[in-house]
Scaffold this motif. Structure first.
Motif, mmCIF file in Angstrom:
data_model
loop_
_atom_site.group_PDB
_atom_site.id
_atom_site.type_symbol
_atom_site.label_atom_id
_atom_site.label_comp_id
_atom_site.label_asym_id
_atom_site.label_seq_id
_atom_site.Cartn_x
_atom_site.Cartn_y
_atom_site.Cartn_z
ATOM 1 N N ASN A 70 0.824 -1.211 0.000
ATOM 2 C CA ASN A 70 0.000 0.000 0.000
ATOM 3 C C ASN A 70 0.855 1.256 0.000
ATOM 4 O O ASN A 70 0.589 2.206 -0.732
ATOM 5 N N ARG A 71 1.900 1.261 0.829
ATOM 6 C CA ARG A 71 2.783 2.441 0.853
ATOM 7 C C ARG A 71 3.479 2.618 -0.485
ATOM 8 O O ARG A 71 3.607 3.726 -1.002
ATOM 9 N N ALA A 72 3.909 1.502 -1.047
ATOM 10 C CA ALA A 72 4.625 1.571 -2.325
ATOM 11 C C ALA A 72 3.730 2.151 -3.417
ATOM 12 O O ALA A 72 4.176 2.954 -4.243
ATOM 13 N N LEU A 73 2.436 1.803 -3.389
ATOM 14 C CA LEU A 73 1.510 2.344 -4.390
ATOM 15 C C LEU A 73 1.420 3.859 -4.274
ATOM 16 O O LEU A 73 1.390 4.576 -5.273
ATOM 17 N N GLU A 74 1.418 4.327 -3.021
ATOM 18 C CA GLU A 74 1.377 5.775 -2.814
ATOM 19 C C GLU A 74 2.587 6.462 -3.447
ATOM 20 O O GLU A 74 2.508 7.590 -3.905
ATOM 21 N N PHE A 75 3.707 5.770 -3.430
ATOM 22 C CA PHE A 75 4.922 6.366 -3.986
ATOM 23 C C PHE A 75 5.066 6.099 -5.473
ATOM 24 O O PHE A 75 6.097 6.391 -6.064
ATOM 25 N N GLY A 76 4.038 5.552 -6.079
ATOM 26 C CA GLY A 76 4.034 5.457 -7.530
ATOM 27 C C GLY A 76 4.566 4.154 -8.102
ATOM 28 O O GLY A 76 4.892 4.102 -9.290
ATOM 29 N N VAL A 77 4.672 3.120 -7.273
ATOM 30 C CA VAL A 77 5.019 1.812 -7.822
ATOM 31 C C VAL A 77 3.848 1.330 -8.674
ATOM 32 O O VAL A 77 2.692 1.525 -8.320
#
Ligand code: C2E
Ligand code: SIN
Ligand code: SIN
Ligand code: FE
Length: 345
Positions: free
Chosen positions: A91-98
């Motif tokens: 989820n955090r990674a998605l926020e950072f644009g993964v």
């Protein structure tokens, strides 16, 4: 396509390298620590970044964050390797644009499908940006061509007016350059100064409508003739007005207002002070100074000090005092223009 792989796992590294051999046109760049992987990404244009998120410090999220902060790398697609159950990390990674995830242990078929998809998307994206850059370039060229055609049309219009006018091209060049000098000394920016230089030559374009008997008369005009002569200001306005070209808009204003006087005693409208367009007030000084110091069918040239006197006498009555000051404050520049555009014998 440059594929950056950042992982401290020798097994994943070997596996990914091996798999990428089956992806046409891909070239792997392998890094076992995220610092050197990041350094490479900042110095080059990667097409796909695969980052292993089970790494030691700095782990995948700060790596991606720093990669995204380097603005020109924003669009690089990033694939992240995580464990199946690490939903919070995902989820955090998605926020950072993964863009997508690969589960550990890596599945060959899934890896190949994802890597190919992402490189295909990247490829179309690059084609689109190339196309956009090309279009932007074409627009720029077309715009500059329109601009140079506009300038040419303006010069031809000024030339047409010169055919009717006993004034020489040298007069027009001098008064246009004096006008620009005054504009410069009043603090106009370069672009407006250049517009003034282009627009001022058309100030008397309305003399196209003045009968020869009056325009070319060698003696003084009688009052009735002078009334006809005065129409050249409004005729110039009619010829030039309602243009979408900023140069012609300025030229129209100048044509209409260059014989207005600061105290309201001028023509065609008897406007005074700031009600007269500033461009018109500027050209009034330049035009009269050059008319006085030049020969006309109806007059001999005046000596320069007499012409300067005339401007000073006309401060606040005929002329805007600020425009007179802006003209006389840089006398070397005035003389330079006078010498540059002198009449040919
Ligand atoms: P132009 O010859 O280009 O003169 C522009 C302006 O310079 C004149 O605007 C006037 O303000 C000033 N000027 C020119 N010569 C003299 C001069 O000998 N004495 C003084 N005090 N000022 C001068 P103006 O008066 O509105 O004239 C507009 C145009 O009308 C002139 O443009 C010229 O084409 C024509 N014009 C004016 N007076 C006569 C004249 O007596 N005979 C002839 N043939 N044409 C004239
Ligand atoms: C001219 O009056 O022929 C020249 C005009 C210009 O340089 O804009
Ligand atoms: C002119 O109209 O050209 C000049 C008028 C004057 O001599 O005062
Ligand atoms: Fe005029």
């Amino acid at each position: 396509m440059d594929v950056v792989i950042v992982t401290d796992s020798q097994i994943n590294l070997a596996l990914i390298q091996d798999l990428l051999r089956q992806v046409d046109g891909s070239k792997p760049h392998c890094f076992s620590d995220s610092e050197s992987g990041l350094a490479w990404c900042l110095a080059n244009d990667a097409d796909l970044v695969i980052v292993d998120c089970r790494q030691p410090v700095p782990d995948g999220i700060p790596f991606i964050n720093r990669l995204r902060q380097a603005s020109n790398r924003r669009k690089v697609p990033v694939l992240m390797i995580t464990s199946e159950n690490a939903q919070d990390v995902r989820n955090r990674a998605l926020e950072f644009g993964v863009i997508d995830f690969l589960s550990q242990p890596l599945d060959r078929i899934e890896f190949l499908a994802r890597a190919r998809n992402m490189l295909a998307i990247r490829h179309s994206h690059l084609l689109l940006s190339d196309r956009a850059a090309m279009l932007a370039d074409e627009v720029k060229n077309a715009t500059s061509e329109i601009y140079s055609r506009e300038r040419e049309t303006i010069i031809r219009l000024a030339r047409a007016a010169e055919f009717r006018d006993p004034d020489t091209g040298a007069h027009i060049q001098r008064m246009a350059n004096y006008s620009r000098l005054i504009a410069a000394n009043l603090g106009w920016d370069e672009e407006r100064q250049e517009m003034m230089l282009q627009a001022a030559p058309m100030h008397d374009v309305g003399k196209l409508g003045t009968p020869d008997g009056i325009l070319l008369k060698t003696g003084r005009l009688i009052p009735e003739e002078f009334e006809v002569m005065k129409e050249h200001a409004a005729i110039g306005w009619e010829i030039l007005k309602d243009s979408s070209s900023p140069i012609l808009q300025m030229a129209a204003e100048i044509a209409l207002s260059h014989h207005e006087r600061f105290d309201g005693s001028g023509y065609p409208h008897g406007l005074s002070g700031e009600a007269i367009s500033l461009a018109g007030r500027i050209v009034a000084v330049a035009d009269v100074f050059d008319a006085l110091t030049s020969e006309r069918p109806y007059k001999k040239p005046w000596a320069i000090p007499c012409a300067v006197d005339y401007l000073e006498q006309g401060r606040g009555s005929h002329f805007d005092p600020r425009c007179v000051d802006a003209f006389t404050k840089d006398w070397d520049a005035v003389l330079e223009i006078m010498n540059r555009y002198h009449e040919k014998a």
